[in-house]
Design a protein around this motif. Structure first.
Motif, mmCIF file in Angstrom:
data_model
loop_
_atom_site.group_PDB
_atom_site.id
_atom_site.type_symbol
_atom_site.label_atom_id
_atom_site.label_comp_id
_atom_site.label_asym_id
_atom_site.label_seq_id
_atom_site.Cartn_x
_atom_site.Cartn_y
_atom_site.Cartn_z
ATOM 1 N N GLY A 147 -47.166 -43.314 58.310
ATOM 2 C CA GLY A 147 -48.011 -42.162 58.614
ATOM 3 C C GLY A 147 -49.482 -42.464 58.428
ATOM 4 N N GLN A 148 -50.316 -41.602 58.995
ATOM 5 C CA GLN A 148 -51.748 -41.768 58.855
ATOM 6 C C GLN A 148 -52.475 -40.429 58.989
ATOM 7 O OE1 GLN A 148 -53.555 -44.118 62.047
ATOM 8 N NE2 GLN A 148 -51.809 -43.709 63.333
ATOM 9 N N ASN A 149 -53.716 -40.444 58.541
ATOM 10 C CA ASN A 149 -54.587 -39.273 58.583
ATOM 11 C C ASN A 149 -55.949 -39.689 59.121
ATOM 12 O OD1 ASN A 149 -53.016 -37.112 56.760
ATOM 13 N ND2 ASN A 149 -52.807 -39.121 55.828
ATOM 14 N N GLY A 150 -56.764 -38.719 59.507
ATOM 15 C CA GLY A 150 -58.076 -39.039 60.049
ATOM 16 C C GLY A 150 -59.172 -38.185 59.450
ATOM 17 N N ILE A 151 -60.426 -38.644 59.608
ATOM 18 C CA ILE A 151 -61.600 -37.894 59.162
ATOM 19 C C ILE A 151 -62.378 -37.432 60.383
ATOM 20 C CG2 ILE A 151 -63.831 -38.047 57.977
ATOM 21 C CD1 ILE A 151 -62.584 -40.155 56.145
ATOM 22 N N GLY A 152 -62.790 -36.175 60.362
ATOM 23 C CA GLY A 152 -63.584 -35.633 61.464
ATOM 24 C C GLY A 152 -64.077 -34.251 61.120
ATOM 25 N N ALA A 153 -64.436 -33.504 62.139
ATOM 26 C CA ALA A 153 -64.904 -32.127 61.961
ATOM 27 C C ALA A 153 -63.735 -31.171 62.175
ATOM 28 C CB ALA A 153 -66.020 -31.821 62.948
ATOM 29 N N PHE A 345 -40.862 -37.707 57.352
ATOM 30 C CA PHE A 345 -41.968 -37.918 56.420
ATOM 31 C C PHE A 345 -43.187 -37.071 56.789
ATOM 32 C CE2 PHE A 345 -40.484 -42.127 54.573
ATOM 33 C CZ PHE A 345 -40.532 -41.689 53.260
ATOM 34 N N VAL A 346 -43.669 -37.187 58.026
ATOM 35 C CA VAL A 346 -44.944 -36.543 58.363
ATOM 36 C C VAL A 346 -44.846 -35.025 58.399
ATOM 37 C CG1 VAL A 346 -45.812 -38.572 59.561
ATOM 38 C CG2 VAL A 346 -44.633 -36.809 60.873
ATOM 39 N N LYS A 347 -43.668 -34.502 58.685
ATOM 40 C CA LYS A 347 -43.503 -33.045 58.628
ATOM 41 C C LYS A 347 -43.706 -32.546 57.208
ATOM 42 C CE LYS A 347 -40.614 -31.613 62.542
ATOM 43 N NZ LYS A 347 -39.305 -31.045 62.942
ATOM 44 N N LYS A 348 -43.152 -33.278 56.262
ATOM 45 C CA LYS A 348 -43.277 -32.894 54.858
ATOM 46 C C LYS A 348 -44.691 -33.119 54.347
ATOM 47 C CE LYS A 348 -39.216 -31.599 53.101
ATOM 48 N NZ LYS A 348 -39.019 -30.420 52.211
ATOM 49 N N GLN A 349 -45.371 -34.157 54.838
ATOM 50 C CA GLN A 349 -46.639 -34.575 54.272
ATOM 51 C C GLN A 349 -47.855 -34.072 55.041
ATOM 52 O OE1 GLN A 349 -46.440 -38.824 53.808
ATOM 53 N NE2 GLN A 349 -44.787 -38.728 52.316
ATOM 54 N N GLY A 350 -47.651 -33.474 56.216
ATOM 55 C CA GLY A 350 -48.771 -32.922 56.967
ATOM 56 C C GLY A 350 -49.645 -33.961 57.641
ATOM 57 N N GLY A 351 -49.082 -35.124 57.957
ATOM 58 C CA GLY A 351 -49.850 -36.162 58.615
ATOM 59 C C GLY A 351 -49.393 -36.381 60.041
ATOM 60 N N LEU A 352 -49.612 -37.609 60.531
ATOM 61 C CA LEU A 352 -49.208 -37.984 61.879
ATOM 62 C C LEU A 352 -48.437 -39.303 61.812
ATOM 63 C CD1 LEU A 352 -52.503 -37.240 63.820
ATOM 64 C CD2 LEU A 352 -50.343 -36.028 64.079
ATOM 65 N N PRO A 353 -47.512 -39.521 62.733
ATOM 66 C CA PRO A 353 -46.758 -40.779 62.733
ATOM 67 C C PRO A 353 -47.675 -41.983 62.947
ATOM 68 C CG PRO A 353 -45.764 -39.152 64.210
ATOM 69 C CD PRO A 353 -47.104 -38.623 63.824
#
Length: 424
Positions: A147-153, A345-353
């Motif tokens: 999974g991964q997350n990003g930074i933005g507005a 995983f990502v559903k539980k963690q609020g991220g993206l595959p």
């Protein structure tokens, strides 16, 4: 980038995986070595709150297989796993962080030979460059990052509609957006710089495009001593961050506003949005259940097609190089990297595959982030490839000092260079 209190973020604050794990706890007993039983897998995980569902699904898909697993908080886990690996008592599969930032990170564990090379697994070749970079050591993949997350507005859609404004996609439009928002009495972005880890987020968003848009190999050049912070586009990125502040893009007194208060400003429409990781959306919805929030890239140039987003790989899973249960261990990490495993995983963690084309139904608020990830228009969080944590600590405290008028961008970048050159 992992949140440290109060000092730093590292591999994945980002990673809701870590946030879920930090409460600690233990499940299902044995975390010892692989043993001889091909039907029993041992696993050590920091993904408390999400690994449980993955284990259940894996056992269901593999009748007769039993996963004996433990979960613990990140700090406790990092202290234990190196001892277990060096003494030959480590589990078959274990949580591994991306990059080089803590005792259980990919490079730290792969370098002494503790992890099995996973380059021969089908998913390894499909990893986007931003993930692959921090999953590898010397060109070989050792970490199954799911999974991964990003930074933005992140914009408050109701506040934007009330102000009659739309998200900007160029640097010129961004500054105009800030001026227009300020004129309407509603600042563009909340900024909680009282918590020093927040100071880096807008800067990272600028660095992604200004530094890596021109040179994707910038980190390799830094590592080879052929580039520095002070004599690179980091100066441009930091100047743009300061220009945003001078233009009135943020609310008054960011240093007097903490992370919690910045969420409240954005959630209730006191600002039009907030520059943060996508993980903040769930927090904003918690403060304003009726609100709608959307993640957008933060532009740093006047060419929208050149914009990149910082994307952080979260903790993944590695296989013990000395496991006696290799086939089952590989089967588990391959399940983690399958569409079913990643989705759980990502559903539980609020991220993206981490991989494209998983069939995961992305939350509409994250559509743009998902699009950038699929198009390989992301770069790792900058600190994931730095040789030590001191560089980031210097950056965070230095940014606070710049906002308080006690330091300058040139001084800060020079100090970061000195810490970087000190090595690991």
């Amino acid at each position: 980038m992992k949140k440290r209190t109060p000092a730093v973020l590292l591999a994945a604050v980002t990673a809701t995986a870590l946030l879920a794990a930090c409460s600690g706890g233990t499940n299902a007993g044995d975390s010892g070595g692989g043993g001889g039983g091909s039907k029993t897998l041992t696993l050590a995980s920091v993904d408390q709150g999400s690994i449980e569902d993955v284990v259940k699904a894996f056992e269901k898909a593999n009748p007769g297989v039993k996963v004996r697993y433990t979960t613990s908080g990140a700090d406790q886990y990092q202290q234990q796993i190196r001892t277990q690996l060096s003494s030959g008592t480590a589990p078959d599969v274990m949580s591994v962080w991306p990059g080089n930032g803590n005792p259980a990170a990919t490079v730290v564990l792969a370098k002494p030979g503790y992890l099995r090379d996973l380059s021969d697994q089908a998913w390894a070749a499909k990893m986007p460059d931003a993930i692959k970079t921090v999953a590898q050591y010397e060109g070989k993949t050792y970490n199954a990052i799911f999974g991964q997350n990003g930074i933005g507005a992140v914009y408050n859609e109701q506040a934007m509609e009330k102000a009659g404004l739309t998200p900007p996609d160029t640097w010129t439009k961004l500054l105009a957006f800030c001026r227009d928002a300020k004129a309407k009495g509603t600042p563009a972005f909340a900024l909680g710089n009282q918590d020093n880890w927040v100071t880096q987020l807008a800067l990272y968003a600028m660095v992604a495009t200004t530094v890596y848009g021109e040179d994707r190999d910038f980190d390799k050049k830094m590592q080879a001593g052929k580039a520095t912070f002070a004599k690179s586009q980091w100066t441009t990125a930091l100047d743009k961050y300061m220009t945003m502040d001078k233009t009135g893009c943020f609310q008054k007194n960011p240093l007097g506003t903490n992370y919690e208060a910045s969420q409240q400003l954005a959630a209730t429409g006191k600002t039009l949005g907030i520059i943060q990781g996508n993980w903040v959306i769930a927090l904003l919805k918690g403060k304003n259940p009726q609100g709608t929030f959307t993640f957008k890239a933060l532009p740093a140039t006047d060419d929208p097609s050149a914009t990149l987003i910082p994307a952080a790989a979260g903790a993944g899973y590695g296989v013990n190089a000395k496991t006696k249960n290799e086939d089952l261990a590989l089967k588990f990490v391959n399940f983690v990297m399958s569409p079913e495993g990643m989705t759980l995983f990502v559903k539980k963690q609020g991220g993206l595959p981490a991989l494209p084309d998983t069939g995961y139904a992305v939350d509409p608020s994250l559509t743009e982030l998902a699009t950038f990830i699929q198009a390989d228009r992301t770069v790792p969080f900058m600190d994931q490839l730095w040789p030590n944590a001191k560089v980031q600590q210097t950056m965070l405290s230095g940014l606070q000092e710049i906002f308080s008028g006690q330091s300058t961008p040139d001084k800060l970048l020079g100090e970061m260079d000195a810490d970087y050159k000190a090595g690991s």
